[in-house]
Design a protein around this motif. Structure first.
Motif, mmCIF file in Angstrom:
data_model
loop_
_atom_site.group_PDB
_atom_site.id
_atom_site.type_symbol
_atom_site.label_atom_id
_atom_site.label_comp_id
_atom_site.label_asym_id
_atom_site.label_seq_id
_atom_site.Cartn_x
_atom_site.Cartn_y
_atom_site.Cartn_z
ATOM 1 N N LYS A 42 -9.785 -0.185 -0.223
ATOM 2 C CA LYS A 42 -9.616 -1.464 -0.609
ATOM 3 C C LYS A 42 -9.605 -1.509 -2.084
ATOM 4 O O LYS A 42 -8.724 -2.322 -2.744
ATOM 5 N N SER A 43 -10.481 -1.060 -2.759
ATOM 6 C CA SER A 43 -10.697 -0.853 -4.324
ATOM 7 C C SER A 43 -9.373 -0.389 -4.699
ATOM 8 O O SER A 43 -8.703 -1.123 -5.727
ATOM 9 N N SER A 46 -6.196 -2.954 -4.100
ATOM 10 C CA SER A 46 -6.452 -4.080 -4.878
ATOM 11 C C SER A 46 -5.929 -3.839 -6.490
ATOM 12 O O SER A 46 -5.010 -4.744 -6.648
ATOM 13 N N SER A 49 -2.120 -3.119 -6.381
ATOM 14 C CA SER A 49 -1.383 -4.587 -6.101
ATOM 15 C C SER A 49 -1.386 -5.433 -7.240
ATOM 16 O O SER A 49 -0.668 -6.498 -7.261
ATOM 17 N N ASP A 50 -2.154 -5.028 -8.396
ATOM 18 C CA ASP A 50 -1.990 -6.048 -9.566
ATOM 19 C C ASP A 50 -0.942 -6.071 -10.121
ATOM 20 O O ASP A 50 -0.082 -5.238 -10.154
#
Length: 391
Positions: A42-43, A46, A49-50
């Motif tokens: 997930k890290s 994220s 996806s920035d």
């Protein structure tokens, strides 16, 4: 098990670094590697996806050209091999088995048809279906049969089809191919946004009509005869215009032959694509030949003839000259750069060569490709592509 523990440790260690440093590390990677990292935890997802990272990554990826090769192997081991001009020292492996699971091919081998941006087309021979795979959105979609009905893999001709993706990043695409129907050239276009096919009979070109190569025009090969070729020209951005028949003549007394070069039966291989033709000349006998010359021809502006664009200079031929038993190729033009991949086999060993010609600067370049570990395997499709993005 040890490999899993090492991978987990490396991921944890990487997560402890400052975010800016992690982003810089990720930006040094190519897009298929970034996509796999996005699925890792997930890290990473994220961070990747920035919006800022996506913008920087897409800026780098848009200027990157890829060569994709698919080996004929069991579907459970399906892997697409990728090579990029941005990282010229190795092939990348893109596993497809999990992605293709939703589509039942009854264990059949697939054939790789075409690629454009994030979309890849594969066809089956027994099930006689075509599927579109999006590597970034991780989706797979069946394409309904064309108006000609279900088609086996031998019906698809590389120079007679084209995959065009939507530049907006929506994931929509159009798949085009041209065929003779009732002795007339017909253009077939599938639009993913409507999930429908459209067929249009091509009209004969007007005498004063100019159809420049490249730009907004797509040239699809229909047939190549002893003295004349038949192509269909259409718009790459809209299907509202009626496609046009182009009939360039080739003044060489020898016939045009599309396909494979074997033994001393044929001393020229013709590779077609995007309104261009590359003639690969060779010499030899006893089923082994030697590459001796490469010429690039293109359809003239009035569409009436094939005209010589350039020949590979002697200093480049001296480097790429090679022995082979059988050879095939693919050709693509984009933004004034013509790229050709020549794939040869000699005694079971595959060898690949990437040639490019800059039409603005009239300059040839070549890129030797590292071993793709294909001994004993059959080629099941090859294609250039560019414009891969994280959108």
């Amino acid at each position: 098990m040890g490999d899993h523990r090492n991978t987990t440790s490396n991921v944890i260690g990487l997560c402890l670094l400052p975010q800016e440093l992690i982003q810089n590390i990720f930006l040094s990677l190519v897009l298929p590697e970034i996509v796999r990292l996005k699925l890792l935890n997930k890290s990473f997802s994220s961070l990747i996806s920035d919006h800022s990272f996506v913008r920087q990554c897409n800026s780098l990826s848009n200027s990157t050209t890829w060569l994709f090769v698919y080996k004929k192997r069991w579907l459970r081991d399906a892997v697409l091999h990728a090579f990029t001009d941005r990282s010229s020292d190795r092939w990348f492996r893109i596993p497809l088995a999990e992605l293709l699971k939703p589509v039942d091919f009854h264990g059949e081998d697939l054939y790789f048809l075409a690629a454009s941006a994030n979309v890849f087309l594969f066809a089956s021979n027994n099930v006689r279906e075509v599927v579109a795979v999006n590597l970034v959105s991780v989706t797979v979609k069946k394409i309904p049969p064309s108006p000609l009905g279900p088609r086996g893999t031998s019906s698809w001709r590389r120079s007679g089809m084209k995959l065009v993706t939507d530049s907006s990043g929506s994931g929509h695409f159009r798949f085009m191919f041209a065929e003779f129907v009732g002795n007339r050239p017909v253009l077939f276009v599938y639009d993913s946004s409507t999930d429908t096919w459209k067929s249009t009979e091509a009209k004969e070109k007007e005498n004063d009509e100019i159809l420049p190569r490249g730009g907004v025009h797509v040239f699809l090969s229909v047939v190549h005869g002893p003295r004349e070729s038949v192509l269909v020209a259409t718009s790459s951005i809209s299907d509202s215009d009626t496609p046009v028949v182009v009939r360039p003549r080739f003044n060489d007394a020898e016939g045009l032959t599309v396909g494979f070069n074997w033994g001393n039966v044929i001393d020229r291989l013709h590779v077609y694509g995007d309104g261009y033709m590359m003639i690969v000349k060779s010499e030899g006998e006893n089923r082994v030949r030697v590459l001796k010359g490469v010429e690039l021809w293109g359809v003239s502006l009035d569409g009436r003839k094939w005209e010589l664009v350039s020949a590979v200079p002697g200093e480049v031929m001296g480097v790429i000259e090679k022995r082979y038993g059988v050879m095939m190729g693919c050709l693509e033009e984009k933004n004034g750069i013509i790229r050709v991949a020549l794939v040869s086999n000699c005694d079971g060993f595959w060898d690949m060569l990437w040639l490019s010609f800059d039409t603005k600067w009239k300059r040839w370049n070549w890129m030797p490709l590292p071993d793709c570990k294909m001994k004993g395997w059959n080629m099941a499709g090859i294609s250039f592509s560019s414009g891969l993005t994280l959108q």
